[in-house]
Design a protein around this motif. Structure first.
Motif, PDB file in Angstrom:
ATOM      1  N   UNK A   1     -13.894  14.108  -5.774  1.00 45.72           N
ATOM      2  CA  UNK A   1     -13.129  14.349  -6.996  1.00 45.72           C
ATOM      3  C   UNK A   1     -11.952  13.400  -7.132  1.00 45.72           C
ATOM      4  N   UNK A   2     -11.293  13.078  -6.011  1.00 39.52           N
ATOM      5  CA  UNK A   2     -10.098  12.244  -6.061  1.00 39.52           C
ATOM      6  C   UNK A   2     -10.111  11.234  -4.925  1.00 39.52           C
ATOM      7  N   UNK A   3     -10.153   9.946  -5.268  1.00 43.91           N
ATOM      8  CA  UNK A   3     -10.043   8.901  -4.260  1.00 43.91           C
ATOM      9  C   UNK A   3      -8.695   8.973  -3.564  1.00 43.91           C
ATOM     10  N   UNK A   4      -7.642   9.264  -4.312  1.00 42.79           N
ATOM     11  CA  UNK A   4      -6.307   9.375  -3.718  1.00 42.79           C
ATOM     12  C   UNK A   4      -6.288  10.397  -2.589  1.00 42.79           C
ATOM     13  N   UNK A   5      -6.838  11.568  -2.848  1.00 47.06           N
ATOM     14  CA  UNK A   5      -6.854  12.607  -1.825  1.00 47.06           C
ATOM     15  C   UNK A   5      -7.706  12.185  -0.635  1.00 47.06           C
ATOM     16  N   UNK A   6      -8.828  11.547  -0.921  1.00 48.40           N
ATOM     17  CA  UNK A   6      -9.768  11.152   0.123  1.00 48.40           C
ATOM     18  C   UNK A   6      -9.169  10.097   1.049  1.00 48.40           C
TER      19      UNK A   6
ATOM     20  N   UNK B   1      -1.223   5.735  -1.385  1.00 50.81           N
ATOM     21  CA  UNK B   1       0.143   5.589  -1.870  1.00 50.81           C
ATOM     22  C   UNK B   1       0.553   4.136  -1.662  1.00 50.81           C
ATOM     23  N   UNK B   2       1.585   3.715  -2.379  1.00 52.74           N
ATOM     24  CA  UNK B   2       2.054   2.338  -2.270  1.00 52.74           C
ATOM     25  C   UNK B   2       2.821   2.153  -0.965  1.00 52.74           C
ATOM     26  N   UNK B   3       3.058   0.890  -0.604  1.00 54.22           N
ATOM     27  CA  UNK B   3       3.827   0.585   0.588  1.00 54.22           C
ATOM     28  C   UNK B   3       3.133  -0.445   1.454  1.00 54.22           C
ATOM     29  N   UNK B   4       3.881  -1.456   1.891  1.00 56.01           N
ATOM     30  CA  UNK B   4       3.292  -2.538   2.671  1.00 56.01           C
ATOM     31  C   UNK B   4       2.746  -2.034   3.997  1.00 56.01           C
ATOM     32  N   UNK B   5       3.594  -1.400   4.810  1.00 54.93           N
ATOM     33  CA  UNK B   5       3.153  -0.970   6.135  1.00 54.93           C
ATOM     34  C   UNK B   5       2.063   0.080   6.039  1.00 54.93           C
ATOM     35  N   UNK B   6       2.191   1.006   5.087  1.00 53.44           N
ATOM     36  CA  UNK B   6       1.187   2.036   4.937  1.00 53.44           C
ATOM     37  C   UNK B   6      -0.196   1.425   4.717  1.00 53.44           C
ATOM     38  N   UNK B   7      -0.278   0.402   3.847  1.00 57.47           N
ATOM     39  CA  UNK B   7      -1.574  -0.158   3.484  1.00 57.47           C
ATOM     40  C   UNK B   7      -2.054  -1.244   4.436  1.00 57.47           C
ATOM     41  N   UNK B   8      -1.177  -1.743   5.296  1.00 59.86           N
ATOM     42  CA  UNK B   8      -1.637  -2.570   6.403  1.00 59.86           C
ATOM     43  C   UNK B   8      -2.276  -1.683   7.463  1.00 59.86           C
ATOM     44  N   UNK B   9      -1.636  -0.557   7.760  1.00 58.35           N
ATOM     45  CA  UNK B   9      -2.171   0.360   8.774  1.00 58.35           C
ATOM     46  C   UNK B   9      -3.455   1.031   8.286  1.00 58.35           C
ATOM     47  N   UNK B  10      -3.442   1.518   7.046  1.00 58.90           N
ATOM     48  CA  UNK B  10      -4.635   2.139   6.464  1.00 58.90           C
ATOM     49  C   UNK B  10      -4.668   1.801   4.980  1.00 58.90           C
TER      50      UNK B  10
ATOM     51  N   UNK C   1      -6.014   0.840  -1.241  1.00 58.36           N
ATOM     52  CA  UNK C   1      -6.203   0.175  -2.520  1.00 58.36           C
ATOM     53  C   UNK C   1      -7.689  -0.040  -2.791  1.00 58.36           C
ATOM     54  N   UNK C   2      -8.084   0.107  -4.049  1.00 56.88           N
ATOM     55  CA  UNK C   2      -9.464  -0.144  -4.455  1.00 56.88           C
ATOM     56  C   UNK C   2      -9.443  -0.900  -5.778  1.00 56.88           C
ATOM     57  N   UNK C   3     -10.116  -2.050  -5.796  1.00 55.55           N
ATOM     58  CA  UNK C   3      -9.973  -2.992  -6.884  1.00 55.55           C
ATOM     59  C   UNK C   3     -10.414  -2.486  -8.247  1.00 55.55           C
ATOM     60  N   UNK C   4     -11.474  -1.685  -8.278  1.00 53.95           N
ATOM     61  CA  UNK C   4     -12.009  -1.245  -9.572  1.00 53.95           C
ATOM     62  C   UNK C   4     -11.016  -0.410 -10.359  1.00 53.95           C
TER      63      UNK C   4
ATOM     64  N   UNK D   1     -10.304  -8.629  -1.432  1.00 49.84           N
ATOM     65  CA  UNK D   1      -9.444  -9.090  -2.520  1.00 49.84           C
ATOM     66  C   UNK D   1      -8.485  -8.003  -2.999  1.00 49.84           C
ATOM     67  N   UNK D   2      -8.957  -6.741  -3.041  1.00 48.54           N
ATOM     68  CA  UNK D   2      -8.113  -5.673  -3.581  1.00 48.54           C
ATOM     69  C   UNK D   2      -6.966  -5.319  -2.638  1.00 48.54           C
ATOM     70  N   UNK D   3      -7.241  -5.331  -1.334  1.00 50.14           N
ATOM     71  CA  UNK D   3      -6.172  -5.103  -0.353  1.00 50.14           C
ATOM     72  C   UNK D   3      -5.105  -6.185  -0.481  1.00 50.14           C
ATOM     73  N   UNK D   4      -5.534  -7.434  -0.638  1.00 52.44           N
ATOM     74  CA  UNK D   4      -4.608  -8.554  -0.791  1.00 52.44           C
ATOM     75  C   UNK D   4      -3.746  -8.390  -2.034  1.00 52.44           C
ATOM     76  N   UNK D   5      -4.364  -8.096  -3.162  1.00 50.15           N
ATOM     77  CA  UNK D   5      -3.622  -7.954  -4.417  1.00 50.15           C
ATOM     78  C   UNK D   5      -2.619  -6.816  -4.322  1.00 50.15           C
ATOM     79  N   UNK D   6      -3.054  -5.680  -3.798  1.00 48.31           N
ATOM     80  CA  UNK D   6      -2.156  -4.541  -3.665  1.00 48.31           C
ATOM     81  C   UNK D   6      -0.965  -4.833  -2.778  1.00 48.31           C
ATOM     82  N   UNK D   7      -1.217  -5.495  -1.646  1.00 49.17           N
ATOM     83  CA  UNK D   7      -0.131  -5.776  -0.705  1.00 49.17           C
ATOM     84  C   UNK D   7       0.826  -6.837  -1.238  1.00 49.17           C
ATOM     85  N   UNK D   8       0.322  -7.827  -1.955  1.00 49.33           N
ATOM     86  CA  UNK D   8       1.217  -8.821  -2.562  1.00 49.33           C
ATOM     87  C   UNK D   8       2.102  -8.154  -3.606  1.00 49.33           C
ATOM     88  N   UNK D   9       1.529  -7.244  -4.382  1.00 45.14           N
ATOM     89  CA  UNK D   9       2.344  -6.490  -5.343  1.00 45.14           C
ATOM     90  C   UNK D   9       3.396  -5.663  -4.612  1.00 45.14           C
TER      91      UNK D   9
END
Length: 238
Positions: free
Chosen positions: A130-135, A139-148, A151-154, A176-184
């Motif tokens: 039902x929710x990718x966020x929950x799954x 959430x945003x954040x450099x360290x958070x998204x490097x560790x896990x 981000x999903x490009x679609x 590509x989506x991980x890169x874009x999210x982390x640069x943002x």
């Protein structure tokens, strides 16, 4: 606020009409759908050319370098408008997607990238998650998204100003989506919104996944790689 949609395709004949139709119904006369195809071996290009011949908003470019990342990079490179949405070839956009996201950009002029939640569905559009966020615990954040990465490009879009910071996409970045999210994130410009704006279709030929199936060694290696790439990008654009 005009929109470009950057879509990457490869052997997507089964579902691509549904996706293109769900996108074009939301675009204005000055918007565009830019498609990069990785030399599909089925009827994908023929189907796209039907749209190209009948709608000046649809543009097709072929990409010789194989892979999801080069294919998306090629599509992004050819976009011209202020807001750039990313699109897979086999999902369906909900009718309110474009206007909802544009409203957030208008309210948040400093935001560079917006990602929405999504509903994961099967071949028949029946919800499986039902929710990718929950799954994924998104959430945003450099360290958070490097560790896990969450981000999903679609589900992503970004302002034109971010193009210079993300292109070219490093080939040793995990995706590509991980890169874009982390640069943002590095530019303090990422916003995750709660609306579920896409039916993300998973089927036997799906290239991207909601799970991370990499080995522990690969995960560690990628974290070091992406950290180094982000540092280089920060120094370059400082």
């Amino acid at each position: 606020m005009n929109v470009s949609v950057a879509m990457a395709t490869y052997n997507g004949e089964k579902y691509i009409r549904q996706q293109i139709d769900s996108i074009l119904s939301q675009l204005g006369d000055e918007d565009e759908l830019v498609i990069s195809d990785n030399h599909s071996k089925d009827n994908t290009v023929s189907i796209i050319n039907e749209y190209v011949s009948g709608d000046p908003r649809v543009k097709l470019f072929l990409q010789d370098e194989k892979g999801v990342t080069p294919n998306f990079e090629n599509a992004i490179k050819h976009t011209k408008n202020e807001i750039i949405f990313l699109s897979d070839q086999d999902d369906i956009w909900k009718p309110e997607k474009v206007e909802t996201v544009k409203t957030y950009y208008k309210k948040h002029p400093a935001v560079l990238m917006i990602m929405s939640d999504i509903t994961v569905v099967d071949n028949n559009l029946q919800p499986t998650i039902d929710s990718f966020y929950d799954y994924r615990g998104s959430r945003a954040g450099v360290m958070k998204n490097i560790i896990k990465n969450s981000y999903i490009g679609c589900a992503m879009s970004f302002r034109k100003e971010l193009k210079d910071k993300i292109l070219p996409i490093p080939r040793n970045a995990p995706m590509h989506d991980m890169w874009i999210g982390l640069v943002a994130d590095m530019n303090k410009g990422a916003l995750l919104i709660p609306e579920k704006l896409i039916y993300y279709r998973r089927h036997e030929s799906t290239v991207t996944t909601v799970e991370n199936t990499s080995s522990f060694r690969e995960k560690i290696m990628w974290r070091f790689q992406i950290s180094g790439l982000l540092l280089q990008s920060y120094i370059k654009h400082k």
